[in-house]
Enzyme design. Structure first.
Site, PDB file in Angstrom:
ATOM      1  N   CYS A  84       0.856  -1.193   0.000  1.00 36.61           N
ATOM      2  CA  CYS A  84       0.000   0.000   0.000  1.00 36.61           C
ATOM      3  C   CYS A  84       0.892   1.244   0.000  1.00 36.61           C
ATOM      4  O   CYS A  84       1.967   1.249   0.567  1.00 36.61           O
ATOM      5  CB  CYS A  84      -0.880  -0.046   1.243  1.00 36.61           C
ATOM      6  SG  CYS A  84      -1.604   1.515   1.702  1.00 36.61           S
ATOM      7  N   CYS A 414       4.479  21.969   5.144  1.00 37.80           N
ATOM      8  CA  CYS A 414       4.411  20.507   5.079  1.00 37.80           C
ATOM      9  C   CYS A 414       5.482  19.970   4.137  1.00 37.80           C
ATOM     10  O   CYS A 414       5.445  18.813   3.748  1.00 37.80           O
ATOM     11  CB  CYS A 414       3.015  20.048   4.658  1.00 37.80           C
ATOM     12  SG  CYS A 414       2.450  20.839   3.157  1.00 37.80           S
TER      13      CYS A 414
END
Ligand code: SAH
Length: 457
Positions: A84, A414
């Site tokens: 994933c 970020c």
């Protein structure tokens, strides 16, 4: 100078020592001076790999066997951690993840920012780094005739299903199961990216920790989706749904939500609280994904901004007004700027909810709106908070801030690389970097949030 030939060839099986971790969490090994990226390898490990791609300066290899494991290696909780694309660092202990993130910020500040003297504090981590996310978007696709709802595999659009995700609310699975059952019952088809057929593209779920309730948005490729009352009935029966929306998305692109979103049951907004502040969040608006660490982050922003009662605050890239609202009580005037119109509607709503009716908000790109407000309207600020997306701030915005001469600037970022670039620019133009504080908003992933205080010299 002629390039030396790589010392390896495709399909070679070799032994490599991993020396470092790349910014995406991949192991970086060296073989006779040649760099090999080995996904899943940790620094200090001796690993056996198979070379899969050989470039001029570096190559890629697949991890086959770990001969000497790192003391930082742990067994991932999640069965699909390797396939994933969501968690890149589950195979690393949490303290080691934190160290990796602090180092990532320190290196960017030094290498890109050239700010040799800037001190980067150790990252502020979570006590319980699991089940923290409040938002998830699941692609809905078909594979060999079966409906698949899950996450995209790394670097692909193949959907990996999972029975539980350790960074999400576990009840998401019950919502997914109810939607899947409904799709099966009424032959509602999953979206097909190749020929744009099928009906359901994505499921977006948002969770409010404060309400302990969920908002579900079904993204559809069909104008009149049938059997919605049955879906509503089945979702509401779960007992923890606060609202259901339908987002119509007919375009071929990778954006998750479509142009229009319509509430079909319950509330159109989800309500969350951070500290004493209440926020209404509509499906299209940004909201921080980790509510526990959002308080940690905003407390840092508030302390760094250190607002005085006669000062004006600008909250740029304000989303639904979150940071401005968190700080407004300490300021004389608070102005928010944000590019998404729906977010600004939420922001006005939120200012009212928190009894801060004097707040002002403007819709538009900060790099155009701030020059306009400053040059045309003569509006200035004592403290400017910026919280841009990964690409950082446009020079046009930074230039206007420099002209506006706020006493303090708080930069929430970020992406350490663009943060370092922008801090360098501010440093060259009269601002010193006083404090740099990383905060772990995204445990198990390589992402890192940083908040910095700059002061006018
Ligand atoms: N400060 C907010 C939102 C941060 S996310 C919070 O903590 O919740 C970044 C926000 O910037 C998003 O809401 C996004 O829509 C907005 N944005 C992106 N590009 C922008 C631009 N050029 N000008 C203004 N806002 C922008």
């Amino acid at each position: 100078m002629a390039k030396l030939k790589a010392p390896v060839e495709k399909n070679d099986m070799i032994e490599v020592v991993i020396e470092d971790l790349g910014i995406n969490g991949e192991g970086i090994g060296r073989y006779e001076g040649y760099t090999l990226f080995v996904d899943g390898g940790l620094p200090g490990e001796k690993v056996e790999v198979k070379v899969v791609k050989v470039g001029k300066n570096y190559g890629f290899a697949k991890l086959l066997h770990i001969e000497v494991p790192s003391p930082d290696r742990v067994d991932p909780k999640c069965q699909v951690a390797r396939t994933c694309g969501g968690c890149q660092l589950q195979h690393m202990s949490y303290p080691a993840q934190l160290e990796f993130k602090t180092k990532k910020v320190r290196e960017a500040i030094k290498r890109i920012g050239k700010l040799e003297d800037a001190v980067v504090n150790d990252i502020m981590g979570m006590e319980e780094p699991w089940y923290y996310r409040n938002k998830v978007s699941y692609p809905v696709r078909s594979e060999k005739g079966l409906t698949k709802i899950g996450f995209y595999a790394k670097n692909s659009h193949r959907v990996i299903e999972h029975s539980s995700c350790y960074i999400q609310e576990s009840r998401n699975q019950l919502i997914v199961a109810a939607i899947k059952e409904w799709m099966h019952q009424f032959t509602i088809t999953p979206y097909n990216e190749d020929n744009l057929s099928g009906m359901v593209r994505h499921i977006m779920i948002r969770y409010s920790k404060h309400l302990d309730k969920f908002h579900v948005t079904l993204v559809t490729n069909k104008k009149k989706l049938k059997h919605l009352p049955k879906l509503t009935e089945q979702l509401v029966a779960l007992g923890f749904i606060d609202g259901i929306s339908i987002s119509l998305h007919l375009e071929k692109n990778n954006i998750i939500l479509g142009e229009t979103t319509e509430v079909i049951w319950g509330n159109g907004y989800l309500r969350e609280m951070i500290d004493d502040y209440t926020y209404h969040i509509s499906p299209k608006s940004f909201f921080q994904v980790n509510p526990i660490q959002t308080k940690v982050l905003y407390d840092q922003v508030r302390a760094m901004a250190n607002l005085q009662s006669d000062e004006t605050l600008m909250d740029l890239y304000c989303g639904i007004g979150t940071i401005g609202i968190y700080l407004a009580k300490n300021a004389k005037r608070t102005i928010g700027v944000e590019i998404v119109e729906e977010a600004i509607e939420d922001a006005y709503h939120n200012a009212e909810l928190n009894k801060l009716e004097q707040m002002e908000f403007y819709v538009g790109p900060a790099e155009e709106m701030i020059p306009y407000l400053y040059e045309e309207k003569g509006i200035t600020a004592d403290v400017v908070v910026v919280d841009p997306p990964r690409k950082g701030c446009e020079v046009a915005l930074l230039d206007t801030i420099i002209k506006m001469k706020p006493k303090r600037m708080v930069y929430v970022s970020c992406d350490p690389a663009t943060l370092a670039r922008d801090l360098k620019y501010m440093w060259e133009n009269g601002y010193e970097v006083v404090e740099i504080q990383p905060v772990d908003m995204f445990p198990m992933t390589v992402h890192v949030e940083t908040v910095c205080l700059l002061k006018r010299i």
